[in-house]
Design a protein around this motif. Structure first.
Motif, PDB file in Angstrom:
ATOM      1  N   ASP A 178      25.940  -1.895  -1.126  1.00  0.00           N
ATOM      2  CA  ASP A 178      25.291  -1.354  -2.330  1.00  0.00           C
ATOM      3  C   ASP A 178      24.048  -2.159  -2.697  1.00  0.00           C
ATOM      4  O   ASP A 178      23.027  -1.599  -3.092  1.00  0.00           O
ATOM      5  N   GLU A 179      24.133  -3.483  -2.571  1.00  0.00           N
ATOM      6  CA  GLU A 179      22.958  -4.322  -2.843  1.00  0.00           C
ATOM      7  C   GLU A 179      21.855  -4.050  -1.827  1.00  0.00           C
ATOM      8  O   GLU A 179      20.665  -4.019  -2.178  1.00  0.00           O
ATOM      9  N   LEU A 180      22.237  -3.837  -0.584  1.00  0.00           N
ATOM     10  CA  LEU A 180      21.258  -3.482   0.446  1.00  0.00           C
ATOM     11  C   LEU A 180      20.578  -2.171   0.076  1.00  0.00           C
ATOM     12  O   LEU A 180      19.361  -2.039   0.168  1.00  0.00           O
ATOM     13  N   GLY A 181      21.369  -1.203  -0.362  1.00  0.00           N
ATOM     14  CA  GLY A 181      20.814   0.081  -0.784  1.00  0.00           C
ATOM     15  C   GLY A 181      19.850  -0.065  -1.941  1.00  0.00           C
ATOM     16  O   GLY A 181      18.782   0.565  -1.967  1.00  0.00           O
ATOM     17  N   GLU A 182      20.198  -0.908  -2.890  1.00  0.00           N
ATOM     18  CA  GLU A 182      19.304  -1.141  -4.032  1.00  0.00           C
ATOM     19  C   GLU A 182      18.013  -1.827  -3.591  1.00  0.00           C
ATOM     20  O   GLU A 182      16.938  -1.549  -4.123  1.00  0.00           O
ATOM     21  N   LEU A 183      18.114  -2.740  -2.634  1.00  0.00           N
ATOM     22  CA  LEU A 183      16.923  -3.390  -2.096  1.00  0.00           C
ATOM     23  C   LEU A 183      16.009  -2.362  -1.435  1.00  0.00           C
ATOM     24  O   LEU A 183      14.800  -2.349  -1.659  1.00  0.00           O
ATOM     25  N   ILE A 184      16.592  -1.489  -0.627  1.00  0.00           N
ATOM     26  CA  ILE A 184      15.813  -0.437   0.031  1.00  0.00           C
ATOM     27  C   ILE A 184      15.156   0.450  -1.020  1.00  0.00           C
ATOM     28  O   ILE A 184      13.963   0.773  -0.924  1.00  0.00           O
ATOM     29  N   LYS A 185      15.898   0.826  -2.022  1.00  0.00           N
ATOM     30  CA  LYS A 185      15.368   1.655  -3.112  1.00  0.00           C
ATOM     31  C   LYS A 185      14.215   0.933  -3.814  1.00  0.00           C
ATOM     32  O   LYS A 185      13.168   1.526  -4.089  1.00  0.00           O
ATOM     33  N   GLY A 186      14.401  -0.356  -4.109  1.00  0.00           N
ATOM     34  CA  GLY A 186      13.350  -1.134  -4.758  1.00  0.00           C
ATOM     35  C   GLY A 186      12.087  -1.213  -3.923  1.00  0.00           C
ATOM     36  O   GLY A 186      10.968  -1.100  -4.448  1.00  0.00           O
ATOM     37  N   ILE A 187      12.248  -1.408  -2.628  1.00  0.00           N
ATOM     38  CA  ILE A 187      11.081  -1.460  -1.734  1.00  0.00           C
ATOM     39  C   ILE A 187      10.349  -0.126  -1.763  1.00  0.00           C
ATOM     40  O   ILE A 187       9.119  -0.089  -1.839  1.00  0.00           O
ATOM     41  N   LEU A 188      11.086   0.972  -1.721  1.00  0.00           N
ATOM     42  CA  LEU A 188      10.455   2.288  -1.743  1.00  0.00           C
ATOM     43  C   LEU A 188       9.764   2.576  -3.073  1.00  0.00           C
ATOM     44  O   LEU A 188       8.672   3.133  -3.105  1.00  0.00           O
ATOM     45  N   GLN A 189      10.390   2.212  -4.166  1.00  0.00           N
ATOM     46  CA  GLN A 189       9.843   2.541  -5.482  1.00  0.00           C
ATOM     47  C   GLN A 189       8.768   1.573  -5.952  1.00  0.00           C
ATOM     48  O   GLN A 189       7.794   1.984  -6.573  1.00  0.00           O
ATOM     49  N   GLU A 190       8.979   0.290  -5.692  1.00  0.00           N
ATOM     50  CA  GLU A 190       8.105  -0.723  -6.280  1.00  0.00           C
ATOM     51  C   GLU A 190       7.252  -1.474  -5.266  1.00  0.00           C
ATOM     52  O   GLU A 190       6.324  -2.167  -5.637  1.00  0.00           O
ATOM     53  N   GLY A 191       7.607  -1.401  -4.011  1.00  0.00           N
ATOM     54  CA  GLY A 191       6.890  -2.132  -2.979  1.00  0.00           C
ATOM     55  C   GLY A 191       7.587  -3.435  -2.629  1.00  0.00           C
ATOM     56  O   GLY A 191       8.427  -3.934  -3.371  1.00  0.00           O
ATOM     57  N   ILE A 192       7.215  -3.981  -1.516  1.00  0.00           N
ATOM     58  CA  ILE A 192       7.868  -5.179  -0.986  1.00  0.00           C
ATOM     59  C   ILE A 192       7.595  -6.410  -1.846  1.00  0.00           C
ATOM     60  O   ILE A 192       8.480  -7.237  -2.061  1.00  0.00           O
ATOM     61  N   LEU A 193       6.393  -6.545  -2.361  1.00  0.00           N
ATOM     62  CA  LEU A 193       6.051  -7.758  -3.114  1.00  0.00           C
ATOM     63  C   LEU A 193       6.892  -7.904  -4.365  1.00  0.00           C
ATOM     64  O   LEU A 193       7.278  -9.022  -4.723  1.00  0.00           O
ATOM     65  N   LYS A 194       7.217  -6.822  -5.028  1.00  0.00           N
ATOM     66  CA  LYS A 194       8.072  -6.889  -6.228  1.00  0.00           C
ATOM     67  C   LYS A 194       9.449  -7.432  -5.864  1.00  0.00           C
ATOM     68  O   LYS A 194      10.083  -8.112  -6.660  1.00  0.00           O
ATOM     69  N   GLN A 195       9.935  -7.128  -4.674  1.00  0.00           N
ATOM     70  CA  GLN A 195      11.247  -7.586  -4.239  1.00  0.00           C
ATOM     71  C   GLN A 195      11.235  -9.063  -3.878  1.00  0.00           C
ATOM     72  O   GLN A 195      12.220  -9.764  -4.085  1.00  0.00           O
ATOM     73  N   ILE A 196      10.122  -9.534  -3.390  1.00  0.00           N
ATOM     74  CA  ILE A 196      10.006 -10.937  -2.964  1.00  0.00           C
ATOM     75  C   ILE A 196       9.918 -11.860  -4.166  1.00  0.00           C
ATOM     76  O   ILE A 196      10.528 -12.927  -4.180  1.00  0.00           O
ATOM     77  N   VAL A 197       9.166 -11.464  -5.188  1.00  0.00           N
ATOM     78  CA  VAL A 197       8.916 -12.370  -6.315  1.00  0.00           C
ATOM     79  C   VAL A 197       9.902 -12.213  -7.455  1.00  0.00           C
ATOM     80  O   VAL A 197       9.746 -12.802  -8.509  1.00  0.00           O
ATOM     81  N   LYS A 198      10.957 -11.431  -7.277  1.00  0.00           N
ATOM     82  CA  LYS A 198      11.971 -11.257  -8.323  1.00  0.00           C
ATOM     83  C   LYS A 198      12.688 -12.550  -8.589  1.00  0.00           C
ATOM     84  O   LYS A 198      12.990 -13.334  -7.772  1.00  0.00           O
TER      85      LYS A 198
END
Length: 186
Positions: A166-186
Motif C-alpha cells: 500500500d505504501e508502494l502504491g501511495e509512492l507511485i500515486k505521489g510520483i504521478l500526481q506531484e512528481g518525483i522531487l516532491k517525494q524525495i524532499v518529503k
C-alpha cells in the motif's frame, strides 16, 4: 471435460511454481527440464505437453503477467477509475502475482521484460488517453515511467519489501500526481 481442464491448469501451474522457485536462485541457463520435472513431480512428456523448454516457460510467465496488467489497466480506464483506485488495483495485482514478478525482476532477464512490457503497454495507454501514436513526447514519457516502475518494483522485492504494498502504491500515486522531487524532499 471441465474437470480435465482444471487438472490441466493445475499441472501447468505446478510447472510454473517449480520454475519460479528455481529461477529465484539461478539463471535460466542453469535450469534444466530434468530439474523442473523433478521439482514439479511430473514426467518429461508431461512437461513437453505444456512447454518447449525453460525459456518457453519464462516467456509464458512474462506474458501472463503482462496480460493481467494490461487487462487491469484497460478495465480501470474503461471504468473511469480515479488514480487512487487505479493504484489500489495495481497494488492488488502485484500482491496476487508476486511469484511472477519475482521471476521477471531477476536481473538477467529484466531488460527483455521491460522492453516487452513497453511494446505492449505504450500503444494501449496512448490509445486509452486518445493521444496520437506518433506523439513522440508522450511515448518517451510512458517508456520512462514504465521502466522506472519496473525498476521500483524490482528494488521493492529485492530489499524484502521494506515498505508495504500500500505504501508502494501511495509512492507511485505521489510520483504521478506531484512528481518525483516532491517525494524525495518529503
Amino acid at each position: 471435460m471441465h474437470k480435465q481442464s482444471g487438472i490441466t491448469e493445475a499441472t501447468r501451474n505446478t510447472f510454473i511454481e517449480a520454475f519460479c522457485e528455481l529461477y529465484k536462485s539461478r539463471s535460466i541457463e542453469k535450469i534444466t527440464v530434468k530439474e523442473l520435472i523433478q521439482k514439479a513431480g511430473y514426467s518429461r512428456a508431461t512437461f513437453y505437453n505444456y512447454f518447449k523448454d525453460a525459456y518457453d516457460l519464462l516467456e509464458c510467465v512474462e506474458n501472463e503477467f503482462i496480460s493481467s496488467l494490461l487487462a487491469t489497466i484497460t478495465q480501470n480506464i474503461e471504468n473511469n477509475k480515479s488514480l487512487g483506485e487505479f493504484v489500489h488495483t495495481f497494488v492488488e495485482l502485484v500482491k496476487s502475482k508476486e511469484r511472477y514478478i519475482n521471476v521477471f525482476m531477476n536481473s538477467s532477464n529484466n531488460s527483455s521484460f521491460v522492453e516487452k512490457l513497453k511494446v505492449e503497454a505504450v500503444p494501449l495507454l496512448l490509445s486509452a488517453f486518445h493521444v496520437p501514436i506518433d506523439n513522440v513526447t508522450a511515448r518517451f514519457a510512458l517508456e520512462f515511467y514504465i521502466a522506472g516502475l519496473v525498476t521500483m518494483m524490482g528494488t521493492w522485492l529485492k530489499t524484502g519489501q521494506e515498505i508495504s504494498a500500500d505504501e508502494l502504491g501511495e509512492l507511485i500515486k505521489g510520483i504521478l500526481q506531484e512528481g518525483i522531487l516532491k517525494q524525495i524532499v518529503k
